[in-house]
Write a protein that holds these residues in place. Structure first.
Motif, PDB file in Angstrom:
ATOM      1  N   LYS A 246       0.833  -1.205   0.000  1.00 28.40           N
ATOM      2  CA  LYS A 246       0.000   0.000   0.000  1.00 28.40           C
ATOM      3  C   LYS A 246       0.872   1.261   0.000  1.00 28.40           C
ATOM      4  CE  LYS A 246      -3.809  -2.218   2.511  1.00 28.40           C
ATOM      5  NZ  LYS A 246      -4.645  -2.169   3.737  1.00 28.40           N
TER       6      LYS A 246
ATOM      7  N   PRO B 287       2.085   5.081  -1.243  1.00 28.22           N
ATOM      8  CA  PRO B 287       1.247   6.268  -1.460  1.00 28.22           C
ATOM      9  C   PRO B 287       0.638   6.303  -2.870  1.00 28.22           C
ATOM     10  CG  PRO B 287       3.305   6.870  -0.401  1.00 28.22           C
ATOM     11  CD  PRO B 287       3.445   5.438  -0.812  1.00 28.22           C
TER      12      PRO B 287
ATOM     13  N   ASP C 289      -0.776  13.669  -0.631  1.00 29.30           N
ATOM     14  CA  ASP C 289      -1.109  13.682   0.798  1.00 29.30           C
ATOM     15  C   ASP C 289      -0.599  12.420   1.478  1.00 29.30           C
ATOM     16  OD1 ASP C 289      -2.332  16.137   0.684  1.00 29.30           O
ATOM     17  OD2 ASP C 289      -4.364  15.338   0.473  1.00 29.30           O
ATOM     18  N   GLU C 290      -0.819  11.268   0.862  1.00 28.10           N
ATOM     19  CA  GLU C 290      -0.355  10.008   1.445  1.00 28.10           C
ATOM     20  C   GLU C 290       1.169   9.942   1.474  1.00 28.10           C
ATOM     21  OE1 GLU C 290      -2.198   6.795  -0.640  1.00 28.10           O
ATOM     22  OE2 GLU C 290      -4.236   7.432  -0.131  1.00 28.10           O
TER      23      GLU C 290
ATOM     24  N   GLN D 267       3.258   8.985   4.838  1.00 23.73           N
ATOM     25  CA  GLN D 267       4.149   7.839   4.912  1.00 23.73           C
ATOM     26  C   GLN D 267       5.613   8.266   5.056  1.00 23.73           C
ATOM     27  OE1 GLN D 267       3.472   4.374   2.542  1.00 23.73           O
ATOM     28  NE2 GLN D 267       1.293   4.838   2.208  1.00 23.73           N
TER      29      GLN D 267
END
Length: 422
Positions: free
Chosen positions: A171, A173, A177-178, A182
Motif C-alpha cells: 500500500k 502512497p 497527501d499520502e 508515509q
C-alpha cells in the motif's frame, strides 16, 4: 526518442518574420492530395529508417501522385535548425515538433490550426492530453499539432525499505497527501531513510489545482496563498528531515539516481524504469513495487505539425494524419519504448493486456495512465524560468525567506522574462 518540456528561449524570443513556406518546389497550391511534400523528423535515423521508409511508401501507395521527401535532423541543435528554417521561409510541410518548439511557431502563424479542416475527428482519434498539449494560452481553442508518440511516468518503491521502516509495501502512497504521511512514518522508524526526495516545482502546483499562467497567457499567477501553503508543507517536511539535504544543492543527482543507489525509497520513471533500476543495481531485483504516478500523471509529447504555408496543404495534412493513425503508431510503439496517442490503440494487446510479466505490467499501467495524463506545466515556462523558480523555492525550504515572498519574487522575475518573449 526525445521528450522536451523546457521551452527554447531563442525560438520564443526572436521574431520569425515572414511565414514559412512548404518544402515542395511546386509553385501551385492544391486542395487535392497530390504533389511533393517534405516530412521532417527528429533523430529517428538510422535506427528507424526502415520504419520511416515503409511509412512513406504506404502513404504514396494510398495517394497516387504524391511524393514524400524525408528529412531527419540530428538530435543536437534541432531547435536552432527549426529557427533557421522558419526565419528563411523553408519550414518543411510536415514537421516533428514537441509542444515547446511548436509554441513560438504557432504564435507567428506558421503552423496550421488542425482543429479546422482536419480529415479525422480529433477528439475521437487522439487522447485528450495529447491534443491539449498543443493548445496554448492566448491562442483560443486552436490545436497546432497531431499528437504522435507519448510517454508518462510511473512510481517505483523500494519494498525492502518499506518493510524495514514500518510501511506496507502493498500500500504505497497513491496521492501526494499520502506521500507526506508515509514519509513521516518512515522517518520516525528509520531516520536515515527517505521516502521523499525532491522539492516542489511548477508541476506540483498544477497537481494541486493552482493556476500557473493567466488565461490570456500574458502573466504568471501562481503567487497565491494556496501555492505558498504547498511550499510551506514541503518546507516543514524538509526541516524535519523527511527529505535528503542534497535536494537543495546544485549537485543534486535526482530521485532516480538516489533510488538506484538505494538511498531513497521512491522514484519516478518510465515504463522501462524497472529494468533500468535492476540493471544498474541488481540488489533491487525483487524489491521494487510499481504503481501509477501520484495524483495526475505527467504527459510527455511529440507531435507532427503542418506548415500553414505549405504549397500542398491538403497533402501535408493527409500525411500528418497518416503518420499518426492508430495502425502506424502501433507499429512504431512495438519498435521502441513509447506509446501511441490514438484511442484505438487500446485494442492492441501489446499495450492493453497484462500477461503477468513485470515489463508488461509496467507497460499496461503506463498506457492506461495516458487517458488522464496531462502536461503539468505551461510551455511558456522555459528552462531559464524554471531555474529562477527552483532557486526561490530552495530559499524558502531553507528558511531564508517566506514561501509567499519566494513566490512573489519568482513571479515578478518570470513575468519580466515572459514579457520579452511576446
Amino acid at each position: 526518442m526525445r521528450f522536451r518540456h523546457a521551452a527554447v528561449a531563442v525560438l520564443a524570443t526572436m521574431t520569425l518574420g515572414l511565414a514559412g513556406c512548404g518544402g515542395s518546389d511546386d509553385k501551385s497550391t492544391s486542395d487535392s492530395v497530390t504533389g511533393t511534400v517534405t516530412l521532417q523528423t527528429w533523430a529517428l535515423t538510422p535506427k528507424f529508417t526502415d520504419y520511416l521508409n515503409q511509412l512513406i511508401s504506404g502513404f504514396q501507395a494510398k495517394y497516387p501522385g504524391t511524393k514524400v521527401q524525408l528529412l531527419d535532423q540530428p538530435g543536437d541543435g534541432y531547435a536552432d535548425k527549426v529557427l533557421s528554417q522558419a526565419a528563411s521561409n523553408t519550414l518543411p510541410d510536415v514537421i516533428n515538433l514537441p509542444p515547446d518548439f511548436a509554441l513560438p511557431l504557432a504564435r507567428q502563424g506558421l503552423l496550421k490550426d488542425i482543429s479546422k479542416g482536419a480529415g479525422v475527428d480529433l477528439k475521437a482519434t487522439y487522447v485528450a492530453g495529447g491534443l491539449d498539449a498543443y493548445r496554448y494560452s492566448g491562442l483560443g481553442d486552436a490545436v497546432y499539432s497531431y499528437p504522435w508518440y507519448l510517454n508518462t511516468d510511473l512510481d517505483y518503491w523500494n519494498t525492502k525499505q518499506f518493510k524495514a521502516c514500518g510501511l506496507d509495501p502493498a500500500k504505497p502512497p497513491a496521492t501526494t497527501d499520502e506521500l507526506f504521511v508515509q514519509a513521516a512514518t518512515m522517518h520516525a522508524k528509520c531516520p536515515d531513510n527517505f521516502l521523499m526526495s525532491r522539492k516542489p516545482d511548477a508541476t506540483d502546483f498544477t497537481r494541486a489545482g493552482i493556476p500557473i499562467l493567466s488565461d490570456d497567457g500574458k502573466k504568471f499567477v501562481f503567487n497565491t496563498d494556496q501555492a505558498a501553503a504547498l511550499v510551506d508543507r514541503y518546507k516543514d517536511a524538509y526541516q524535519k528531515g523527511f527529505l535528503p539535504s542534497s535536494v537543495l544543492n546544485s549537485d543534486y543527482q535526482g530521485n532516480s539516481k538516489l533510488f538506484t543507489q538505494g538511498k531513497v525509497a521512491w522514484s519516478t520513471g518510465g515504463a522501462t524504469g524497472l529494468a533500468d533500476f535492476q540493471k544498474d543495481n541488481p540488489s533491487l531485483k525483487g524489491n521494487i513495487a510499481v504503481t501509477n504516478a501520484l495524483d495526475t500523471p505527467p504527459l510527455y509529447v511529440q507531435g507532427v505539425s503542418v506548415s500553414a504555408k505549405s504549397k500542398h496543404l491538403a497533402t501535408a495534412t493527409a500525411l500528418a494524419e497518416w503518420v499518426t493513425n492508430a495502425d502506424n503508431q502501433n507499429k512504431f510503439g512495438h519498435l521502441v519504448n513509447i506509446f501511441p496517442s490514438t484511442t484505438a490503440s487500446a485494442s492492441d494487446p501489446y499495450f492493453a493486456k497484462d500477461d503477468g510479466s513485470e515489463l508488461a505490467h509496467a507497460r499496461v499501467l503506463a498506457f492506461n495512465e495516458l487517458k488522464t495524463a496531462k502536461s503539468l506545466a505551461p510551455y511558456e515556462l522555459n528552462s531559464d524560468m524554471q531555474t529562477v523558480l527552483d532557486q526561490q523555492i530552495a530559499l524558502a525550504l531553507k528558511g531564508s525567506t517566506t514561501s509567499r515572498k519566494a513566490l512573489d519574487d519568482a513571479v515578478a522575475k518570470l513575468n519580466q522574462m515572459l514579457s520579452r518573449q511576446k
